[in-house]
Motif scaffolding. Structure first.
Motif, PDB file in Angstrom:
ATOM      1  N   VAL A 166      18.010 -12.200  27.188  1.00 33.08           N
ATOM      2  CA  VAL A 166      16.993 -13.030  26.530  1.00 33.08           C
ATOM      3  C   VAL A 166      15.625 -12.356  26.647  1.00 33.08           C
ATOM      4  CG1 VAL A 166      15.766 -15.243  26.612  1.00 33.08           C
ATOM      5  CG2 VAL A 166      18.259 -15.204  26.769  1.00 33.08           C
ATOM      6  N   HIS A 167      15.306 -11.870  27.852  1.00 31.40           N
ATOM      7  CA  HIS A 167      14.020 -11.186  28.039  1.00 31.40           C
ATOM      8  C   HIS A 167      13.958  -9.898  27.214  1.00 31.40           C
ATOM      9  CE1 HIS A 167      10.242 -10.059  29.808  1.00 31.40           C
ATOM     10  NE2 HIS A 167      10.736  -8.916  30.255  1.00 31.40           N
ATOM     11  N   HIS A 168      15.091  -9.241  27.102  1.00 28.40           N
ATOM     12  CA  HIS A 168      15.119  -7.970  26.370  1.00 28.40           C
ATOM     13  C   HIS A 168      15.289  -8.155  24.868  1.00 28.40           C
ATOM     14  CE1 HIS A 168      14.858  -4.858  29.499  1.00 28.40           C
ATOM     15  NE2 HIS A 168      15.199  -5.868  30.276  1.00 28.40           N
ATOM     16  N   ASN A 175       1.456  -5.987  31.700  1.00 30.86           N
ATOM     17  CA  ASN A 175       2.607  -5.111  31.475  1.00 30.86           C
ATOM     18  C   ASN A 175       3.244  -5.327  30.105  1.00 30.86           C
ATOM     19  OD1 ASN A 175       2.352  -4.024  34.005  1.00 30.86           O
ATOM     20  ND2 ASN A 175       3.940  -5.305  34.936  1.00 30.86           N
ATOM     21  N   HIS A 176       3.165  -6.555  29.620  1.00 29.80           N
ATOM     22  CA  HIS A 176       3.783  -6.869  28.327  1.00 29.80           C
ATOM     23  C   HIS A 176       2.775  -6.847  27.191  1.00 29.80           C
ATOM     24  CE1 HIS A 176       6.775  -8.356  31.185  1.00 29.80           C
ATOM     25  NE2 HIS A 176       7.640  -8.077  30.250  1.00 29.80           N
ATOM     26  N   SER A 177       1.515  -6.583  27.495  1.00 34.08           N
ATOM     27  CA  SER A 177       0.482  -6.704  26.470  1.00 34.08           C
ATOM     28  C   SER A 177       0.453  -5.491  25.546  1.00 34.08           C
ATOM     29  CB  SER A 177      -0.888  -6.864  27.134  1.00 34.08           C
ATOM     30  OG  SER A 177      -1.240  -5.651  27.767  1.00 34.08           O
ATOM     31  N   MET A 208       4.505   1.992  31.016  1.00 30.12           N
ATOM     32  CA  MET A 208       5.767   2.101  31.754  1.00 30.12           C
ATOM     33  C   MET A 208       6.728   0.972  31.379  1.00 30.12           C
ATOM     34  SD  MET A 208       6.116   2.676  35.803  1.00 30.12           S
ATOM     35  CE  MET A 208       7.614   3.368  36.492  1.00 30.12           C
ATOM     36  N   HIS A 209       6.180  -0.246  31.294  1.00 29.07           N
ATOM     37  CA  HIS A 209       7.073  -1.385  31.049  1.00 29.07           C
ATOM     38  C   HIS A 209       7.590  -1.423  29.610  1.00 29.07           C
ATOM     39  CE1 HIS A 209       9.144  -4.933  32.336  1.00 29.07           C
ATOM     40  NE2 HIS A 209       8.738  -5.570  31.262  1.00 29.07           N
ATOM     41  N   LEU A 210       6.828  -0.843  28.690  1.00 32.02           N
ATOM     42  CA  LEU A 210       7.325  -0.798  27.305  1.00 32.02           C
ATOM     43  C   LEU A 210       8.648  -0.040  27.261  1.00 32.02           C
ATOM     44  CD1 LEU A 210       6.301  -1.695  24.396  1.00 32.02           C
ATOM     45  CD2 LEU A 210       5.852   0.727  24.061  1.00 32.02           C
ATOM     46  N   HIS A 258      10.744   0.095  29.603  1.00 35.66           N
ATOM     47  CA  HIS A 258      11.795  -0.751  30.184  1.00 35.66           C
ATOM     48  C   HIS A 258      12.497  -1.530  29.073  1.00 35.66           C
ATOM     49  CE1 HIS A 258      14.072  -3.230  32.870  1.00 35.66           C
ATOM     50  NE2 HIS A 258      13.595  -4.320  32.296  1.00 35.66           N
ATOM     51  N   HIS A 259      11.735  -1.837  28.029  1.00 36.57           N
ATOM     52  CA  HIS A 259      12.274  -2.619  26.915  1.00 36.57           C
ATOM     53  C   HIS A 259      12.809  -1.738  25.783  1.00 36.57           C
ATOM     54  CE1 HIS A 259      11.093  -6.843  27.915  1.00 36.57           C
ATOM     55  NE2 HIS A 259      10.276  -6.223  28.744  1.00 36.57           N
ATOM     56  N   ALA A 260      12.845  -0.420  25.987  1.00 38.17           N
ATOM     57  CA  ALA A 260      13.260   0.486  24.912  1.00 38.17           C
ATOM     58  C   ALA A 260      14.708   0.248  24.493  1.00 38.17           C
ATOM     59  CB  ALA A 260      13.090   1.933  25.370  1.00 38.17           C
TER      60      ALA A 260
HETATM   61 ZN   LIG Z   1       9.562  -7.254  30.421  1.00 39.17          ZN
END
Ligand SMILES: [Zn+2]
Ligand SMILES: [Zn+2]
Length: 290
Positions: free
Chosen positions: A146-148, A202-204, A222-224, A226-228
Motif C-alpha cells: 500500500v505504501h509502495h 523524505n517523501h516531499s 535517498m527515499h525516492l 526506496h520507492h523505485a
Molecule cells: Zn516511503
C-alpha cells in the motif's frame, strides 16, 4: 476493573485526548493533531516554492487519499486500537511482564537531551529493521505494498500505509522502550515531531540530501529510490530502508542512489492491481491473491 471496562476506558480516553487536542485544550508541545497539520503545511509550502519535479501538480495524484491517510493512521486507527493495546498490556502484566522488566540501559542518570538522543537512535534502528522485514517476507510485504503504491511522490505519501503496519511496528518499538530504564516515552514528543518532519521531507517533492549529513539522515533523494519501480538485481528485496536515519543502510550496505534524478518510475511490479480507493486498500493484503 475487568478487561471490558479497561477496553472501553482506553478508547474513550484516547478519543477524549484527540478531541481536546483539536480544541487546543492540551499543551502545544503535546498537540499531535495541530502539530501534524503545521508540519504538513510547512513542508507542502516548501514543495510549492522549491519543487524538484517541476511538472508535478501541487495537488498531485492521490493527494487527498494520502491526506486522509494521515488522519486515519495517526488518530482514527489509534483510537480504535487503543482498547486492544490496553488489554494486551494488562494481560502481560498478569504474567509479570511490565515495560520496566527488561531494562538493559538505565538512562535515569543521564541528561535529558542524551536520553532523548538514545531513544531516537534506538527507536529508529528497530523501525529500520521492521521495515527490512516488511520487504523480506511476503506476508508482510502484501500490506506494505500500500505504501509502495504511491506513483507520484509528495509529503503526504509519508503516512499512506496499511493499518496493519501500525501493528507490525509495535512489538519492536515496545521492546526498544523496554530496554531503556528510567525513561518515560510520553516525554519524547520532541523525538516524534522530529521523526514526523523528517518523514514528511523524505517523501516531499524537494531535492534535499543535506551534503555529507546524507550518511546520517535519510533524505528525499535517498527515499525516492526506496520507492523505485526498478530495483538493482542484487538488491531485489529493496534498498534504502531508513526511516529518519540513513546510517543503517550505509552500515548494512542496503544503500543505493544511482543518480539524483527526481523523475524515476515509482511503484512495484504488479501495482496496477492495487485498489485505488481507501476502502479497497483497507482490506488489501488478507487475500491469497494480493
Ligand atoms: Zn516511503
Ligand atoms: Zn518500504
Amino acid at each position: 476493573m475487568n478487561y471490558l471496562e479497561q477496553f472501553i476506558n482506553a478508547i474513550s480516553g484516547t478519543l477524549n485526548w484527540t478531541w481536546r487536542s483539536i480544541i487546543f485544550d492540551v499543551s502545544w508541545y503535546n498537540n499531535y493533531f495541530w502539530g501534524l497539520i503545521l508540519i504538513s503545511i510547512v513542508v507542502w509550502g516548501l514543495e510549492i516554492v522549491f519543487p524538484w519535479r517541476k511538472n508535478q501538480s501541487i495537488f498531485r495524484k492521490d493527494f487527498w487519499l494520502d491526506a486522509f491517510y494521515m488522519f486515519f493512521n495517526f488518530f482514527i486507527f489509534t483510537i480504535i486500537i487503543s482498547g486492544a493495546y490496553k488489554c494486551l498490556g494488562l494481560l502481560f502484566l498478569n504474567f509479570g511482564v511490565s515495560i520496566k522488566s527488561l531494562t538493559l540501559i538505565n538512562l535515569s542518570q543521564l541528561p535529558q537531551w542524551f536520553q532523548l538522543l538514545i531513544f531516537f537512535i534506538l527507536l529508529d534502528f528497530v523501525q529500520w529493521l521492521t521495515h527490512v522485514l516488511l520487504h523480506r517476507f511476503n506476508v508482510l510485504w502484501k500490506f506494505h505494498k500500500v505504501h509502495h503504491s504511491v506513483k507520484e511522490m509528495g509529503f503526504a505519501a509519508h503516512l499512506r500505509y496499511h493499518w496493519m503496519e501500525n501493528i507490525f511496528y509495535k512489538p519492536l518499538k515496545i521492546f526498544a522502550v523496554m530496554l531503556l530504564g528510567g525513561f518515560e516515552p510520553e516525554q519524547a514528543y520532541i523525538v516524534h515531531f522530529i521523526a514526523i518532519t523528517i518523514g514528511h521531507l523524505n517523501h516531499s517533492n524537494i531535492k534535499l540530501s543535506y551534503g555529507f549529513l546524507k550518511y546520517i539522515f535519510n533524505n528525499p533523494v535517498m527515499h525516492l529510490y526506496h520507492h523505485a519501480y526498478t530495483l538493482p538485481k542484487d538488491k531485489s528485496y529493496g534498498v534504502n530502508f531508513g526511516i529518519s536515519l540513513s546510517i543503517w543502510d550505509y552500515i548494512f550496505k542496503t544503500n543505493y542512489i544511482p543518480k539524483e534524478s527526481g523523475s524515476i518510475t515509482l511503484g512495484y511490479k504488479g501495482d496496477e492491481i492495487m485498489p485505488k480507493s481507501f476502502f479497497g486498500q483497507l482490506f488489501y493484503g488478507f487475500n491469497k491473491k494480493d
